[in-house]
Design a protein around this motif. Structure first.
Motif, PDB file in Angstrom:
ATOM      1  N   HIS A  44      16.771  30.707 146.728  1.00  0.00           N
ATOM      2  CA  HIS A  44      15.820  29.858 147.414  1.00  0.00           C
ATOM      3  C   HIS A  44      16.465  28.660 148.102  1.00  0.00           C
ATOM      4  O   HIS A  44      16.371  28.493 149.318  1.00  0.00           O
ATOM      5  CB  HIS A  44      14.757  29.386 146.422  1.00  0.00           C
ATOM      6  CG  HIS A  44      13.665  28.625 147.070  1.00  0.00           C
ATOM      7  ND1 HIS A  44      12.844  29.206 147.998  1.00  0.00           N
ATOM      8  CD2 HIS A  44      13.301  27.337 146.972  1.00  0.00           C
ATOM      9  CE1 HIS A  44      12.004  28.308 148.427  1.00  0.00           C
ATOM     10  NE2 HIS A  44      12.254  27.156 147.822  1.00  0.00           N
TER      11      HIS A  44
ATOM     12  N   PHE B 266       8.107  23.181 151.236  1.00  0.00           N
ATOM     13  CA  PHE B 266       9.438  23.769 151.144  1.00  0.00           C
ATOM     14  C   PHE B 266       9.478  25.036 150.313  1.00  0.00           C
ATOM     15  O   PHE B 266      10.502  25.668 150.209  1.00  0.00           O
ATOM     16  CB  PHE B 266      10.426  22.759 150.553  1.00  0.00           C
ATOM     17  CG  PHE B 266      10.592  21.582 151.450  1.00  0.00           C
ATOM     18  CD1 PHE B 266      11.274  21.715 152.648  1.00  0.00           C
ATOM     19  CD2 PHE B 266      10.045  20.357 151.133  1.00  0.00           C
ATOM     20  CE1 PHE B 266      11.419  20.640 153.496  1.00  0.00           C
ATOM     21  CE2 PHE B 266      10.191  19.291 151.978  1.00  0.00           C
ATOM     22  CZ  PHE B 266      10.877  19.421 153.165  1.00  0.00           C
ATOM     23  N   ASN B 267       8.358  25.388 149.702  1.00  0.00           N
ATOM     24  CA  ASN B 267       8.414  26.558 148.841  1.00  0.00           C
ATOM     25  C   ASN B 267       7.252  27.508 149.117  1.00  0.00           C
ATOM     26  O   ASN B 267       6.121  27.242 148.734  1.00  0.00           O
ATOM     27  CB  ASN B 267       8.369  26.118 147.378  1.00  0.00           C
ATOM     28  CG  ASN B 267       8.684  27.271 146.458  1.00  0.00           C
ATOM     29  OD1 ASN B 267       8.852  28.398 146.919  1.00  0.00           O
ATOM     30  ND2 ASN B 267       8.760  26.986 145.180  1.00  0.00           N
TER      31      ASN B 267
ATOM     32  N   ASP C 293      11.524  31.412 155.991  1.00  0.00           N
ATOM     33  CA  ASP C 293      12.348  31.117 154.840  1.00  0.00           C
ATOM     34  C   ASP C 293      12.161  32.200 153.773  1.00  0.00           C
ATOM     35  O   ASP C 293      13.129  32.662 153.166  1.00  0.00           O
ATOM     36  CB  ASP C 293      11.976  29.741 154.285  1.00  0.00           C
ATOM     37  CG  ASP C 293      12.930  29.319 153.200  1.00  0.00           C
ATOM     38  OD1 ASP C 293      14.141  29.418 153.435  1.00  0.00           O
ATOM     39  OD2 ASP C 293      12.462  28.910 152.126  1.00  0.00           O
TER      40      ASP C 293
ATOM     41  N   LEU D  32      17.136  27.868 152.120  1.00  0.00           N
ATOM     42  CA  LEU D  32      16.307  26.840 152.730  1.00  0.00           C
ATOM     43  C   LEU D  32      17.152  25.899 153.587  1.00  0.00           C
ATOM     44  O   LEU D  32      16.859  25.659 154.753  1.00  0.00           O
ATOM     45  CB  LEU D  32      15.626  26.076 151.591  1.00  0.00           C
ATOM     46  CG  LEU D  32      14.553  25.086 151.923  1.00  0.00           C
ATOM     47  CD1 LEU D  32      13.407  25.346 150.982  1.00  0.00           C
ATOM     48  CD2 LEU D  32      15.053  23.680 151.731  1.00  0.00           C
TER      49      LEU D  32
END
Lengths: 162, 698, 103
Positions: B551, B493-494, B411, B555
């Motif tokens: 971002h 997720f980050n 990602d 994602l």
């Protein structure tokens, strides 16, 4: 002329004089014994240079070990049953000339060089200082020398047995 | 105990040299002492613990410092045409280095342990472990070095250990051919790297990275132009192309799969091929904008082409090999678009899950008695549950499914390409990235379904299959756990929130002159005084903003594409809604192109190999007809001439020769007296010579 | 009369050195050659120790002399072994007669 000077000349005379006999005598056993005096004289010079430990090592190793080794060599390789343990020389005259010139040049160089010297100080025994150096700064060399001696020992034994 | 920099350096040096000791001891005594492989294995466990300690101490106590320890090795003095050159050797410890060392030692350790089981019964068992030790040593050397010279030395050392290990079963012809191919193809890249190093050294008179970077940041460029800097960057990148198997030199990596499978896991997936990417990370500060663009293009091509090839391969290791090239292409592309941190992050995560996949395939291959064709497998899920689960986790990570490490890092790379697109209008890289993400998920699950699901297609072999032993299963479990996301970031997720990226790995200061950079990498002078965010000083605020905006779209897109890829694989191979063979028939040209690996080997064979052979044919013809004609013509002329000269020779020349010989004989008789064979007369001459020299040079 | 200084020691050592060289190049017997070598080594040792005393080098010179003595011991042992071997092969140890390398 101080006592120091007298002793120096004495030892210098002993070592150089007997070295002369070592080189010139035809009987090899005599040569070996004169070598003993030379080495002894040099040990005396070491004492005068306040290198007491080196002097002792000189006596123990050279006079005690190497000289005996050399005498063994003489005995093992000459026919002692014939009393003639004499050896001859070759090319004496050209060598004598060469060596004289060499000695002359060396002494001339030494005398003409302006050595940077420091005033003498009274030195105490050098044993402690040598020990500290051996086990700190020169410890690797010390170990390597030990290994080298071991190798020499094994090598000498295996070569002589063959 | 007080923790000092020298302590860290000592730990690093011990970590570096222990594997060398292991290599030497195991190589020399391995034939006699059968248990010596335990020695090598325990060394690996020790260096793993050491590197863990090293990473912990460095990251907690010296977070923002770069520790350099160097000593002067050779002082070449005043070299003609150059200025004074001194060669320093040394190691550099920054955060990238220690994390990389930890990754290398972890993978190396588990591969060692796995090999205990996998190589059991091999007749050169200890030899194999000693080669692994050599490889670990040289790889750690690459990672720790602070100068180009050592980098090059260790670069070649990993090359030789890779050669030795690919060709470990050299009795088989294909194996030794593959080893030679890997070695020679790597050489092509290394020539470029060597030229780059030479240019840098002749310009800056030093090998050390930090000094070179400093000189360039002062504005001294190779050849005095920005083009020179680009040239150096591209030449150095050539080395990375070879080692990381990038397009167009990727052909060696699939063939390298002929080696033992743990070797493929260690060298051709996790560490050595990553050395190219690591090298790019090291020289990142001197890569100009043009060089970066070339790197990005090569990276995108190498990400895309092998991904399409992997879709149709039947050999399980070939699938993984092409997937490795593709993932390395990802990293190289990330470097090219300036996403430095994400490239490194993907390098680390990829090392773990790709090693896991390779070891899993090794476990399968071992259980199937060296059967590598997926068409003969199937249904192994029930017989090998541990292998299946670990393989599945690693595949999920590779496909970029949330909650895995691969999702985070992939990602990040996609975000980087997306931001690059939005800033420069160059969307090709982002598009390639997404397409490859889809393909990756598809071919990985194709491999899983063919291997583990469905019904066994080779009953005879299936009956004998057993789950692998503990030493082989344990590494799989370790590596698959390392493929989960919580090790790297608590927020799955980050990637930016992970400690790895926010605290430890930061983009370095770029040394390239402002005019030669990408626009978004230019230093904004008014921001320099703000100390709080280092990224904003190096990259412009526009870049940070673009990353931020990119971002969430990225994602969702990447996760959706990955799920789509998996779904597609299930439709084709598990539920068989569409028959894959029919689909292949419909798309025949595309299928054939992919199945035959885009004909790269054939193209190279037709151009380079056949070109060489053709050239030699032409030369042969030239030799036979023209040169021989001239030779024959001149021969007859010569014959007449020689008849004449023969007479001349006999009478005149021989007379001279005989006279010379006679004279030499006389001289010899004279000089022979000096060669008495007696030591002492030689010594006499020495003494006389010394005296003469003494008076000449007085 | 000059007080005894560095030069006196250097003269003694150069005399011993020359005598050693003389022994090495004139004497036929291998053991005599060996004795000459010992003389040469000793003259070097005198230089080391004298420079250590009169120069500003601390004890390093003495240490070097010590190493030379040790090396001389090793050398003597090896040389004796070689001499014994030569004696076995040629039944004499005259250096001038051992010239098989000439052919």
């Amino acid at each position: 002329m101080t006592v120091y000077d007298i002793i120096f000349y004495l030892f210098a005379l002993i070592s150089v004089g007997s070295a002369f006999f070592v080189v010139t005598l035809r009987n090899i056993v005599y040569s070996a014994f004169f070598l003993l005096f030379t080495l002894f004289g040099i040990a005396g010079l070491f004492v005068l240079l306040s290198a007491d430990f080196i002097a002792v090592v000189q006596l123990v190793v050279y006079v005690g070990a190497i000289l005996v080794l050399i005498l063994f060599g003489v005995m093992l390789t000459s026919n002692i049953t014939q009393v003639k343990i004499k050896t001859s020389s070759l090319q004496i005259i050209p060598s004598a000339i060469a060596v004289l010139i060499l000695a002359f040049s060396l002494i001339k160089i030494f005398l003409n060089t302006n050595w940077k010297t420091v005033p003498l100080t009274v030195q105490s025994s050098s044993v402690e200082g040598l020990g500290v150096l051996l086990l700190n700064q020169y410890s690797v060399v010390f170990e390597l020398i030990g290994i080298l001696l071991l190798i020499a020992l094994i090598g000498a034994a295996s070569m002589a047995r063959r | 105990m007080h923790i000092t920099e020298s302590l860290l350096v000592k730990i690093a040096l011990v970590t570096l040299f222990l594997p060398l000791i292991g290599f030497i001891v195991t190589l020399l005594f391995g034939k006699r002492i059968k248990w010596l492989y335990w020695f090598e294995n325990s060394i690996l466990i020790i260096i793993f613990s050491l590197s863990a300690v090293l990473a912990y101490l460095k990251l907690t106590n010296f977070t923002d410092q770069t520790i350099i320890s160097e000593f002067q090795w050779i002082n070449l003095g005043n070299v003609p045409f150059l200025k004074t050159i001194t060669i320093e050797l040394g190691i550099m410890l920054d955060n990238v280095t220690v994390i990389m060392v930890l990754a290398v030692t972890i993978v190396s350790m588990v591969v060692h342990i796995f090999s205990i089981g996998y190589m059991k019964g091999d007749k050169r068992y200890n030899r194999y472990f000693s080669y692994l030790g050599l490889f670990t040593f040289s790889m750690l050397g690459i990672v720790l070095t602070h100068n180009l010279l050592m980098m090059y030395i260790f670069w070649e050392l990993v090359g030789i250990s890779s050669y030795l290990l690919i060709g470990f079963w050299y009795e088989k012809k294909t194996v030794s051919d593959a080893a030679k191919k890997a070695f020679l193809v790597n050489r092509i890249g290394d020539i470029g790297m060597f030229l780059g190093i030479l240019i840098l050294v002749t310009t800056f008179n030093t090998f050390s990275f930090d000094k070179i970077f400093y000189q360039i940041s002062l504005g001294n460029l190779p050849f005095g132009t920005e083009f020179g800097l680009t040239l150096v960057g591209v030449l150095l990148f050539c080395g990375a192309i070879g080692k990381s198997a990038q397009f167009p030199l990727h052909v060696w990596l699939p063939d390298a799969m002929e080696g033992p499978t743990p070797v493929s896991a260690l060298i051709h997936a996790a560490t050595m091929v990553a050395a190219g990417v690591y090298f790019l990370i090291r020289i990142f500060p001197i890569l100009s904008g043009d060089a970066l663009l070339i790197i990005a293009i090569i990276g995108a091509l190498s990400a895309f082409i092998p991904a399409t090839i992997a879709v149709t391969q039947n050999d399980i290791k070939k699938v993984l090999a092409y997937s490795t090239i593709s993932q390395l292409g990802y990293m190289v592309m990330a470097i090219g678009v300036g996403a430095y941190t994400f490239a490194f992050f993907h390098l680390i995560t990829h090392a773990f899950f790709k090693a896991c996949l390779f070891l899993g395939s090794g476990s399968v291959i071992n259980a199937m008695h060296h059967e590598q064709d997926m068409r003969n497998m199937g249904g192994l899920r029930k017989k090998m549950p541990i292998t299946y689960v670990t393989f599945l986790i690693a595949s999920l990570a590779l496909s970029g499914i949330p909650l895995t490490s691969g999702f985070l890092s992939k990602d990040g790379i996609l975000v980087g390409t997306f931001a690059f697109g939005s800033l420069t209008g160059n969307w090709w890289f982002a598009a390639t990235g997404f397409l490859v993400a889809f393909l990756t998920a598809f071919y990985m699950f194709r491999a899983i379904i063919l291997t583990f699901h469905g019904k066994p297609r080779d009953k005879k072999k299936y009956e004998k299959v057993k789950e692998s032993s503990f030493v082989m299963a344990m590494p799989l479990v370790v590596l698959s756990i390392l493929s989960l996301s919580f090790w790297y970031s608590l927020n799955p997720f980050n990637p930016e929130e992970s400690k790895l990226l926010s605290n430890w790995v930061k983009p370095p200061e770029i040394s390239v002159p402002q005019s030669a950079r990408y626009d978004f990498m230019k230093t904004e002078t008014e921001k320099v005084n703000e100390v709080n965010l280092k990224e904003e000083i190096i990259y412009s605020s526009a870049y940070t903003e673009a990353i931020h905006h990119a971002h969430y779209p990225t994602l969702f897109t990447s996760a959706t594409l990955a799920f789509l890829g998996i779904l597609f694989a299930f439709i084709l191979y598990q539920w068989k809604f569409i028959d894959p063979d029919k689909l292949a028939n419909k798309l025949k040209p595309v299928y054939l192109l992919s199945f035959n690996k885009w004909y790269f080997d054939e193209i190279y064979y037709a151009t380079f190999v056949a070109g060489t052979i053709g050239l030699s044919r032409v030369i042969n013809f030239f030799d036979n007809k023209i040169v021989d004609g001239i030779v024959n013509g001149s021969a007859s002329v010569t014959r007449y001439l020689s008849a004449f000269t023969g007479k001349f020779d006999n009478i005149v020349v021989d007379g001279f020769v005989n006279m010379t010989a006679y004279l030499s004989g006389l001289l010899g008789l004279f000089f022979r007296r000096f060669q008495t064979g007696k030591v002492q007369s030689y010594l006499m001459f020495v003494i006389f010579s010394i005296i003469i020299l003494l008076y000449i040079f007085k | 009369m000059i007080h005894i200084g560095l030069n006196h020691y250097l003269i003694v050592s150069s005399l011993l050195f020359s005598l050693g060289i003389f022994a090495v190049i004139t004497r036929k017997n291998a053991i005599m050659v060996l004795m000459g070598i010992e003389l040469i080594l000793n003259s070097a040792n005198i230089n080391f120790v004298a420079f250590a005393r009169y120069g500003n080098f601390g004890l390093t010179g003495q240490l070097t002399a010590l190493f030379v003595i040790i090396l001389a011991a090793a050398e003597a042992a090896i040389a004796m072994a070689i001499v014994l071997n030569i004696y076995k092969m040629f039944t004499n140890i005259n250096v001038d007669e051992i010239d098989t390398l000439k052919d």
